[in-house]
Design a protein around this motif. Structure first.
Motif, mmCIF file in Angstrom:
data_model
loop_
_atom_site.group_PDB
_atom_site.id
_atom_site.type_symbol
_atom_site.label_atom_id
_atom_site.label_comp_id
_atom_site.label_asym_id
_atom_site.label_seq_id
_atom_site.Cartn_x
_atom_site.Cartn_y
_atom_site.Cartn_z
ATOM 1 N N ILE A 55 0.855 -1.193 0.000
ATOM 2 C CA ILE A 55 0.000 0.000 0.000
ATOM 3 C C ILE A 55 0.890 1.240 0.000
ATOM 4 C CG2 ILE A 55 -1.960 -1.066 1.209
ATOM 5 C CD1 ILE A 55 -0.849 0.437 3.753
ATOM 6 N N GLU A 56 0.270 2.375 -0.164
ATOM 7 C CA GLU A 56 1.033 3.625 -0.110
ATOM 8 C C GLU A 56 0.450 4.498 0.987
ATOM 9 O OE1 GLU A 56 1.514 5.098 -4.044
ATOM 10 O OE2 GLU A 56 2.741 6.778 -3.383
ATOM 11 N N THR A 57 1.242 4.792 1.984
ATOM 12 C CA THR A 57 0.800 5.746 3.012
ATOM 13 C C THR A 57 1.035 7.160 2.460
ATOM 14 O OG1 THR A 57 2.924 6.115 4.106
ATOM 15 C CG2 THR A 57 1.704 4.126 4.733
ATOM 16 N N PRO A 58 0.596 8.198 3.140
ATOM 17 C CA PRO A 58 0.911 9.557 2.656
ATOM 18 C C PRO A 58 2.417 9.824 2.595
ATOM 19 C CG PRO A 58 -0.874 9.628 4.251
ATOM 20 C CD PRO A 58 -0.353 8.221 4.265
ATOM 21 N N ILE A 59 3.204 8.958 3.242
ATOM 22 C CA ILE A 59 4.653 9.178 3.300
ATOM 23 C C ILE A 59 5.417 8.351 2.276
ATOM 24 C CG2 ILE A 59 6.674 9.175 4.855
ATOM 25 C CD1 ILE A 59 4.371 11.036 5.748
ATOM 26 N N THR A 62 4.667 0.854 1.324
ATOM 27 C CA THR A 62 5.054 -0.105 2.372
ATOM 28 C C THR A 62 4.268 -1.393 2.200
ATOM 29 O OG1 THR A 62 5.276 -0.450 4.757
ATOM 30 C CG2 THR A 62 3.314 0.701 4.048
ATOM 31 N N LYS A 63 4.818 -2.458 2.769
ATOM 32 C CA LYS A 63 4.058 -3.714 2.830
ATOM 33 C C LYS A 63 3.258 -3.698 4.123
ATOM 34 C CE LYS A 63 6.162 -7.152 -0.025
ATOM 35 N NZ LYS A 63 7.637 -7.133 -0.151
ATOM 36 N N SER A 64 2.019 -4.188 4.070
ATOM 37 C CA SER A 64 1.195 -4.264 5.270
ATOM 38 C C SER A 64 0.299 -5.493 5.169
ATOM 39 C CB SER A 64 0.366 -2.983 5.390
ATOM 40 O OG SER A 64 -0.113 -2.858 6.703
ATOM 41 N N GLN A 65 -0.292 -5.893 6.300
ATOM 42 C CA GLN A 65 -1.006 -7.170 6.312
ATOM 43 C C GLN A 65 -2.524 -7.017 6.298
ATOM 44 O OE1 GLN A 65 0.938 -8.923 9.827
ATOM 45 N NE2 GLN A 65 1.866 -10.369 8.405
#
Ligand code: PRP
Ligand code: URA
Length: 209
Positions: A55-59, A62-65
């Motif tokens: 996913i893409e955070t505002p920063i 990243t990989k996330s679950q």
């Protein structure tokens, strides 16, 4: 042999005390059963499989679950199991809900089937049977067999209050089904009601009798 998971969370113990109290009316009883079911759902779902996604955070990226694996099916045993559905759906809003209608014959204490409607892909789902009371274990044992006969391969049983006799009966008949209970009470009385229990769960939920 299956696992029996008995909850010891103070909030669950507190709310159980309130629903055991004979002065607790149907409205409050229903609300409390919903709340306890949600709290139990947290532990019942602990072994759900996760998968990594990007996913893409505002920063940055990243990989996330996220939850992966099998889809869930909730199966309340009518009537009283209905009281636990909303609490579980609070955590699992996409779960399908199947219904099994069983009542306990007052003379023989054996379960009598009167209704069944399940999701079609029951063999692909993680099924969670819901029923506040596990007394002789006759209803739960029959419901589990019912699901297995229709191809179910993954089943958990969730009860609010169980008698030792009921746990033993389910474990003997279905050693592959883990049992989640908020409390294990003393024993059954001559009418096969749980002591101290909470009385007739269906009547207390729906204000009948
Ligand atoms: C209650 C309860 C369980 C069953 C437990 O239902 O909700 O389904 O009894 O007893 P057992 O372990 O000895 O089978 P009941 O038969 O009273 O039907 P209801 O929910 O329609 O009131
Ligand atoms: N069914 C109930 O609702 N309560 C009991 O104690 C036993 C069976």
């Amino acid at each position: 042999m299956s696992k029996v998971i008995v909850f010891d969370h103070p909030l669950i113990k507190h709310k159980l005390t309130l629903i055991r109290d004979k002065n607790t009316g149907s409205k409050e009883f229903r609300e409390l059963v919903t709340e306890i079911s949600t709290l139990m759902g947290y532990e019942v779902t602990r072994d759900m499989q996760l998968e990594d996604i990007e996913i893409e955070t505002p920063i940055c990226k990243t990989k996330s679950q996220v939850i992966a694996g099998k889809k869930v099916g909730l199966v309340p045993i009518l009537r009283a199991g209905l009281g636990m559905v909303d609490g579980m759906l609070n955590l699992l809003p996409a779960a399908r809900v199947g219904h099994i209608g069983l009542y306990r014959d007052p003379e023989t204490f054996k379960p009598v089937e009167y209704y069944c409607k399940l999701p079609q892909d029951v063999n692909e789902r993680e099924l969670i049977i819901l029923d506040p009371m596990l007394a002789t274990g006759g209803s739960a044992t029959a419901a589990i067999q019912f699901l297995k006969d229709r191809g179910a391969r993954s089943i958990k049983l969730v009860n609010l209050i169980a008698a030792p006799e009921g746990i033993e009966a389910v474990q003997k008949a279905h050693p592959d089904v883990d049992i989640y209970v908020a409390a294990v009470d003393e024993r059954l009385n001559d009418h096969k009601y749980i002591i101290p229990g909470l009385g007739d769960a269906g009547d207390r939920l729906f204000g009948t009798k």
